[in-house]
Motif scaffolding. Structure first.
Motif, short mmCIF file in Angstrom:
data_model
loop_
_atom_site.label_atom_id
_atom_site.label_comp_id
_atom_site.label_asym_id
_atom_site.label_seq_id
_atom_site.Cartn_x
_atom_site.Cartn_y
_atom_site.Cartn_z
N LEU A 105 -32.96 45.64 37.63
CA LEU A 105 -34.25 46.21 38.07
C LEU A 105 -34.04 47.36 39.04
O LEU A 105 -34.75 48.37 38.98
N ILE A 106 -33.06 47.22 39.94
CA ILE A 106 -32.78 48.31 40.89
C ILE A 106 -32.30 49.55 40.13
O ILE A 106 -32.76 50.67 40.39
N THR A 107 -31.38 49.35 39.19
CA THR A 107 -30.89 50.48 38.39
C THR A 107 -32.02 51.13 37.60
O THR A 107 -32.12 52.36 37.51
N GLU A 108 -32.86 50.29 37.01
CA GLU A 108 -34.01 50.79 36.24
C GLU A 108 -34.95 51.60 37.12
O GLU A 108 -35.41 52.68 36.73
N PHE A 109 -35.22 51.11 38.31
CA PHE A 109 -36.12 51.82 39.22
C PHE A 109 -35.53 53.16 39.65
O PHE A 109 -36.23 54.18 39.70
N ILE A 110 -34.24 53.15 39.93
CA ILE A 110 -33.58 54.39 40.34
C ILE A 110 -33.72 55.46 39.27
O ILE A 110 -34.01 56.63 39.56
N LEU A 111 -33.57 55.06 38.03
CA LEU A 111 -33.53 56.03 36.94
C LEU A 111 -34.91 56.44 36.46
O LEU A 111 -35.16 57.60 36.16
N PHE A 112 -35.84 55.47 36.37
CA PHE A 112 -37.11 55.73 35.70
C PHE A 112 -38.31 55.77 36.64
O PHE A 112 -39.44 55.76 36.15
N HIS A 113 -38.12 55.82 37.94
CA HIS A 113 -39.28 55.78 38.83
C HIS A 113 -40.10 57.07 38.78
O HIS A 113 -41.26 57.08 39.20
N LYS A 114 -39.51 58.14 38.25
CA LYS A 114 -40.25 59.40 38.14
C LYS A 114 -40.57 59.78 36.70
O LYS A 114 -41.54 60.48 36.44
N TYR A 115 -39.74 59.34 35.76
CA TYR A 115 -39.87 59.78 34.39
C TYR A 115 -39.83 58.59 33.45
O TYR A 115 -39.36 57.52 33.79
N VAL A 116 -40.32 58.78 32.22
CA VAL A 116 -40.35 57.68 31.26
C VAL A 116 -39.33 57.88 30.14
O VAL A 116 -39.16 56.99 29.31
N PHE A 117 -38.64 59.00 30.11
CA PHE A 117 -37.75 59.24 28.99
C PHE A 117 -36.67 60.24 29.40
O PHE A 117 -36.88 61.08 30.27
N TYR A 118 -35.51 60.11 28.73
CA TYR A 118 -34.42 61.05 28.95
C TYR A 118 -33.92 61.57 27.62
O TYR A 118 -33.85 60.83 26.63
N SER A 119 -33.58 62.84 27.60
CA SER A 119 -33.02 63.44 26.40
C SER A 119 -31.70 64.08 26.78
O SER A 119 -31.70 65.14 27.41
N ILE A 120 -30.62 63.43 26.42
CA ILE A 120 -29.30 63.96 26.76
C ILE A 120 -28.59 64.29 25.46
O ILE A 120 -28.35 63.43 24.63
N GLY A 121 -28.25 65.55 25.27
CA GLY A 121 -27.51 65.94 24.09
C GLY A 121 -28.40 66.27 22.91
O GLY A 121 -29.49 66.79 23.05
N ASP A 122 -27.92 65.93 21.71
CA ASP A 122 -28.52 66.44 20.49
C ASP A 122 -29.64 65.56 19.94
O ASP A 122 -30.48 66.04 19.20
N ASN A 123 -29.61 64.28 20.22
CA ASN A 123 -30.63 63.37 19.72
C ASN A 123 -31.21 62.58 20.88
O ASN A 123 -30.67 62.58 21.98
N VAL A 124 -32.29 61.90 20.61
CA VAL A 124 -32.91 61.09 21.64
C VAL A 124 -33.12 59.68 21.11
O VAL A 124 -32.81 59.37 19.97
N PHE A 125 -33.67 58.84 21.96
CA PHE A 125 -33.91 57.46 21.57
C PHE A 125 -34.93 57.40 20.43
O PHE A 125 -35.82 58.24 20.34
N PRO A 126 -34.82 56.39 19.56
CA PRO A 126 -35.85 56.21 18.52
C PRO A 126 -37.23 56.06 19.14
O PRO A 126 -37.41 55.28 20.07
N LEU A 127 -38.21 56.81 18.62
CA LEU A 127 -39.54 56.80 19.20
C LEU A 127 -40.51 55.85 18.49
O LEU A 127 -41.62 55.66 18.97
N SER A 128 -40.11 55.28 17.38
CA SER A 128 -41.01 54.36 16.68
C SER A 128 -40.21 53.53 15.69
O SER A 128 -39.00 53.73 15.51
#
Length: 767
Positions: free
Chosen positions: A26-49
């Motif tokens: 939960l601490i790691t999750e809060f650190i990373l996602f407390h401002k944003y809901v998604f990250y796009s690193i590189g050429d592809n991103v997480f599956p959206l549906s």
């Protein structure tokens, strides 16, 4: 809750593991996602549906024209992505997979504390949480974000469990059946989730061997038992690897020798170091902080604190340190030396030039970073809990908190993550619903503009780079969004480079789309031109295409995106026209070839919705098989024939991997050419029934089935048992995990089995 109650709670294994893993995740999750809901690193991103699972069928990939391939491994990884949460899938996935990985580290620390009679206190609880946060922070967190969307490997959920099983195999006093099951579980985890990615194989397998051999040598087992476990483990891992990955391993050697090399490895390693404005020592001590910090010699202090914390258990007045502390510390030092050697000693690179598979380390941050963090975290967690002195405990906690703060601050403050975070706009799902709920069972969607290398969209105020791979996870259909120009002759490449020629008409462009069988055209206005091939895309070209398309076909429109119901093309058709074109050189490198294809796609008398484009080299072969046709046009590079009185055709799409074609022949007795708008691949005939001849279409983007049959079935599903090996492994892993949970928790009695198979009991009986 008072302190005594807390003590009693954490003394329970289940509460200790559950609480520490949950809090750290939960601490790691809060650190990373407390401002944003998604990250796009590189050429592809997480599956959206859930379209991800639709487009990646077990043996057929429904993307960019479709291709045959075993995708079972991608489907297995897809279970870790929670795509049914749409834009929040990455948040949920990261939380769950981090919790899974952390729970293995918690169990490892708890078991070694009991094994070495270390009192489990609140200090142990704090150290465990700190070690787990450290594992998922800093450079490692940065590259985990790189790792997850690009390779679809939830390694940070799995690798700690491999180490846990190795520890349990050697150090726990279990019977041989349990040890065999644990060997199988560790081997299957290693093969399914790591062995698939060749850039991970070398470092992870070396790390596993060091852990295994180190624990085996340091254990109190008898020599015969050690040899038995070693031989059994080696046989299991070899057999499972040979069944699944031997062809991939063998093909990797020529691949890396032709694509990468020693100089590239050093250049990539230097980039890895320089990208963080640091030195080798900083990276090897896993420290990162923004270079703008007004703290002189910051890295020296932090690196010294890190080295001190690692060594603190060894120099403390405690002689009961878990052996895994020393083994993981040695592994960390060996990996650090391996990573740094080519950079510190450039002459060492000659070794890489003579051992091709070492070139798989061409992405050092991918191959080394996570394993370095795992070994350091295991060493920290198992070492610090053994400290007895209260003063030393306080000092160690303070240093650990300082290190964690320096690791997480760039993410919490947004200094590092803001350039890579984005919020997918809601209209993406509106477009997705419109297309997925449309009348076409398996539509083909062209997203314009496309690119020869990468496609990027400005879905955030800071111009975040977002790879085009997400489109194929939004639509239930075959998506053309970005094209890597390995085939520079193709229609996809023609569409990609078309805007660069500044032509007045987009009709040839649309005719190419008709030949590909495109049903929907999605035009995006929020692209970032600098990421496009040759920077040729601009709003003028976008407006040209919009003005060419009929406004009556628009089914969705806002300021950023337009969706057109372009055509009702099907995956298969009996062509009225066959266009033979003589293009023998890549389109981009030879403008003449481009204009030959342009002319072939700009013939006013051809209905391209019922046309096939074929290389001139197959003209004689096809025309000799046909009886009733007329030559409409002939030049030195282009020939067009029209088939007379062609029969009707109906297509039934059960799913992307099964196509049923029914032909109403009437009195048509000669061979019937059936154009299938799927990529032609070698061995395609193995998947098709009722055919006389198969001819590849232009640039292998389609193929023609010559047949006399009234029904054609194309079934891309697996034909032999080895194609299902990943699925068999996965089911076997689930069964083994379930059985081990039952056995480890004494859910059912197994004393008779234990006595029967226990080696010590057998020895006593033999006496």
């Amino acid at each position: 809750m008072n302190i005594p109650s807390m003590h009693r709670l954490i003394h329970n294994k289940y509460y200790f593991v559950l609480l520490s893993s949950t809090i750290s995740a939960l601490i790691t999750e809060f650190i990373l996602f407390h401002k944003y809901v998604f990250y796009s690193i590189g050429d592809n991103v997480f599956p959206l549906s859930m379209s991800y699972f639709y487009n990646y069928q077990p043996f057929f990939t429904n993307v960019n024209g479709g291709s045959i391939g075993n995708n079972i491994i991608l489907i297995i990884y897809g279970f870790f992505y929670f795509p049914f949460f749409n834009k929040y899938g990455e948040m949920v996935s990261f939380l769950v997979t981090t919790f899974i990985g952390n729970s293995a580290l918690s169990l490892l620390i708890y078991k070694n504390s009991l094994r070495y009679n270390i009192y489990i206190s609140i200090f142990s609880f704090i150290v465990t949480i700190g070690s787990e946060i450290f594992l998922n922070s800093g450079l490692d967190l940065y590259y985990e974000l790189l790792l997850l969307p690009n390779t679809f490997i939830p390694i940070h959920a799995v690798f700690p469990w491999i180490i846990y099983f190795i520890d349990s195999i050697i150090m726990d006093n279990d019977n041989l059946i349990v040890k065999f099951l644990e060997i199988l579980a560790a081997s299957l985890l290693l093969i399914i989730f790591i062995g698939f990615v060749l850039t991970l194989v070398l470092t992870t397998y070396v790390s596993v061997v060091i852990f295994f051999i180190g624990l085996l040598l340091s254990s109190n087992l008898k020599i015969k038992r050690k040899l038995f476990i070693l031989i059994l483990s080696t046989l299991v891992i070899i057999v499972l690897n040979v069944l699944s990955f031997l062809p991939s391993y063998l093909s990797a050697i020529p691949y890396f020798s032709s694509h990468v090399g020693g100089n590239y490895y050093v250049a990539a390693l230097k980039f890895y170091l320089q990208s963080f404005n640091s030195s080798v020592f900083n990276v090897l001590t896993l420290t990162y902080f923004p270079s703008s910090i007004a703290f002189p010699y910051y890295y020296i202090y932090i690196s010294t604190l890190f080295a001190t914390l690692l060594a603190l258990p060894a120099i403390s007045l405690n002689r009961n340190i878990p052996k895994i502390y020393y083994i993981s510390l040695i592994l960390f030092l060996l990996l650090s030396a391996w990573l740094a050697a080519p950079y510190l000693f450039p002459s060492y690179i000659s070794l890489y030039s003579h051992i091709p598979y070492l070139w798989s380390l061409d992405i050092p941050w991918f191959s080394f970073t996570y394993v370095l963090f795992v070994s350091a975290s295991i060493s920290l967690g198992n070492g610090l809990v053994s400290i007895k002195s209260k003063r030393t405990k306080i000092i160690s906690v303070i240093i650990l908190l300082i290190l964690i703060f320096t690791q997480i601050y760039p993410y919490y403050s947004g200094q590092l993550t803001s350039s890579r975070a984005w919020n997918p706009p809601n209209y993406l799902w509106k477009v997705s619903n419109i297309i997925n709920d449309g009348s076409y069972k398996n539509p083909r969607i062209l997203v314009f503009p496309t690119s020869g290398v990468y496609v990027a969209y400005n879905f955030s105020p800071n111009n975040t780079y977002i790879g085009a791979g997400f489109w194929s996870t939004l639509f239930n259909g075959d998506v053309y969004a970005s094209y890597f120009p390995y085939n520079c002759y193709s229609l996809e490449w023609f569409i990609t480079i078309y805007p660069s020629f500044n032509l007045s008409s987009y009709e040839p462009f649309l005719n190419a789309a008709r030949l590909l069988g495109i049903n929907y055209i999605v035009i995006t206005k929020n692209f970032i031109p600098k990421y496009y091939f040759a920077n040729y895309i601009n709003k003028v070209e976008i407006e040209k295409l919009i003005s060419t398309l009929p406004s009556s076909s628009i089914i969705y429109d806002n300021s950023q995106i337009l969706v057109y119901n372009f055509s009702s093309e099907t995956v298969a058709v009996i062509p009225n026209y066959i266009i033979f074109v003589n293009v023998s050189k890549p389109l981009w490198y030879n403008v003449t070839e481009f204009h030959i294809l342009l002319s072939a796609l700009n013939l006013s008398f051809v209905n391209y919705s019922s046309a096939a484009l074929v290389s001139s080299s197959y003209e004689k072969e096809i025309t000799e098989s046909l009886k009733n046709y007329t030559i409409l046009y002939r030049s030195s590079d282009i020939t067009v024939i029209k088939l007379n009185n062609v029969p009707r055709l109906e297509v039934e799409n059960e799913n992307p991997s099964v196509i049923i074609i029914k032909i109403v022949k009437d009195d048509y007795n000669s061979l019937i050419p059936v154009l299938v708008r799927e990529n032609y691949q070698s061995g395609i005939n193995e998947y098709i029934n009722n055919y006389d001849k198969i001819v590849p279409g232009y640039s292998n983007e389609s193929f023609i089935i010559m047949t006399n049959s009234s029904t054609i079935i194309i079934n891309y599903n697996g034909k032999n048992i080895l194609q299902y090996i990943y699925l068999i492994y996965f089911y076997l892993l689930i069964i083994i995990a379930f059985v081990l949970i039952l056995i480890k928790n004494n859910v059912f009695k197994y004393r008779f089995t234990s006595r029967f198979f226990d080696a010590d009991s057998l020895q006593r009986r033999s006496r």
